[in-house]
Structures are given as structure tokens and as C-alpha cells.
Design an enzyme around this catalytic site. Sequence first.
Site, PDB file in Angstrom:
ATOM      1  N   VAL A 115       0.831  -1.205   0.000  1.00  0.00           N
ATOM      2  CA  VAL A 115       0.000   0.000   0.000  1.00  0.00           C
ATOM      3  C   VAL A 115       0.863   1.252   0.000  1.00  0.00           C
ATOM      4  CG1 VAL A 115      -1.779   1.295   1.237  1.00  0.00           C
ATOM      5  CG2 VAL A 115      -1.876  -1.198   1.198  1.00  0.00           C
ATOM      6  N   CYS A 116       1.638   1.432   1.055  1.00  0.00           N
ATOM      7  CA  CYS A 116       2.395   2.667   1.250  1.00  0.00           C
ATOM      8  C   CYS A 116       3.362   2.946   0.110  1.00  0.00           C
ATOM      9  CB  CYS A 116       3.189   2.611   2.558  1.00  0.00           C
ATOM     10  SG  CYS A 116       2.185   2.366   4.020  1.00  0.00           S
ATOM     11  N   LEU A 117       3.872   1.914  -0.519  1.00  0.00           N
ATOM     12  CA  LEU A 117       4.831   2.073  -1.600  1.00  0.00           C
ATOM     13  C   LEU A 117       4.193   1.930  -2.977  1.00  0.00           C
ATOM     14  CD1 LEU A 117       7.813   2.312  -2.519  1.00  0.00           C
ATOM     15  CD2 LEU A 117       7.830  -0.170  -2.519  1.00  0.00           C
TER      16      LEU A 117
END
Length: 135
Positions: A115-117
Site C-alpha cells: 500500500v504505502c509504496l
Amino acid sequence: MSKFDLLDPQNSTLIFIDHQPQMSFGVANIDRQQLKNNTVALAKAGKIFNVPTIYTSVETESFSGYIWPELLAVHPEVQPIERTSMNSWEDAAFVAAVKATGRKKLIISALWTEVCLTFPALMALKEGFEVYVVT
């Protein structure tokens, strides 16, 4: 600038996404202290070479906690960008900060690849940026 140019301090930006205590609990493939040490070392390397650095965090007060103090201490002059969306590229302030650097090569360090990346990396690629993933 060409996509074939090597990364250097004049063409790149270093981005740290969601290096926060609650987000760290989901990381199980590396010792958490080693993860923190590696991340802080990356920030220090960026500082030595004067690479613009962006910190962003999600839901600091309500869920995730503040970015690791050891990481923030490397760049005390950098104000983290607070978001409510998991995808940092959906946050106008974050995108504006990235574009304000004038750099097209983004070196992204994020805790959760899924998600974050991945989400901001795909959206940055779509807008013509190059993305380099710290693993």
C-alpha cells in the site's frame, strides 16, 4: 535529464512514507530495530549528499503514532506531511511537495510495500516520475 542518468543529489528526492510505530507492527520480515537503523542510515546518507527529503505520515494522532523520533532528528527542519489517505499520492500537499523539488527521480522508502509504496509509486510513474524502491 534522461531516464538513463544515474541517481545523484541534483536529480533525486528521498521520500519516507509512514515510518510510524503502529505501522511498524505489521512488518515481520526484518527485525524492527534493524529496520529502524537502516531507515535512519538512509536518511543520514541523503543528508550528507544534500538530497531533498520528504516525510509523510498517516493518521498520526488517531492511529499510527508519530514518525520515529530518530528519523525526524536527521532532518529537524523538515515538517512531515500529515495525511488521512493510505495512498500518499492522493494527498495534494504531498504531491505538491514532490513537484516543488523539481526532481524526477524519486527514491521511496515505505513500510508496507502493498500500500504505502505501490500505490504512490504507480501514480508517480503515470505522471512521468522515475521511482526507485528501497528494499
